[in-house]
Scaffold this motif. Sequence first.
Motif: not given
Length: 250
Positions: A129, A163, A68, A137
């Motif tokens: 992820g 994540r 991310w 998440v």
Amino acid sequence: MEQWAILSGIEGNLGAYEAVLADIRRQRVSDLYILGDFVGFQGDNEAVIQRLQSPEAGELEPQICIGWWEEQCFNLYGLGGLPDAPELVEQEGADAVQRLWESVSRQSVQWMRSLHFGFHELDCLLIHGSTVGYADVLTPDTPAMQLCDRLIRADANHLFCGRSGRTFECWVTPTQLNSTVTTLDGTQPTQDQSKSARRVIGVGSVGCNPGEATYTLYSPGSNQLSFRTVNYGQAQYGRTKREKVKGFGS
């Protein structure tokens, strides 16, 4: 025996990463995977990037995919789909844009663009992820149907993700699972999916919690899984712990 070390969430914390590497050297690890978020707001992002790019003699070459935080860097430098980085602003505030911009060079961002989205090894997917996106998440609290969907999308029996920053092992055992695909030509015939047990594994976070780094060891030959906690800057290193979550089903 083949054994993987799987990390995520270094977030610029070079001291935490060095402590984990020291612990890995005692574990007879054959492969090192880093599932994104190696940059962030803690510590020195450029120092971590240089360390990843230049392993020391005798160290494993890390296999790295994007997370991310790296995606936010792409956005800031006009290389992603959201040039204003709205997710970064929403999560960290407007000041985060300037802070991240100043902590990661354009040269480093160009290097990041050469990295993978994830790794499909044997019957495992290793990703930040999920195949849905970097920001997806997954935790033990995620609905079982959603976990099952992510596993089917990944075409994997073991989905390793970073994540959430948590260490967990979550089995999903559907009793009945059918899927349909709708195209421009209409709804396609229903398919009966495999009902074998599959699992989602949270690999932990190296740099998020000062003084404590977590990561995962996995032996694909035996399917043996263990979570490591390294207390860096203290006398205690390499304490092993397990957190298992059972009973998920459709």
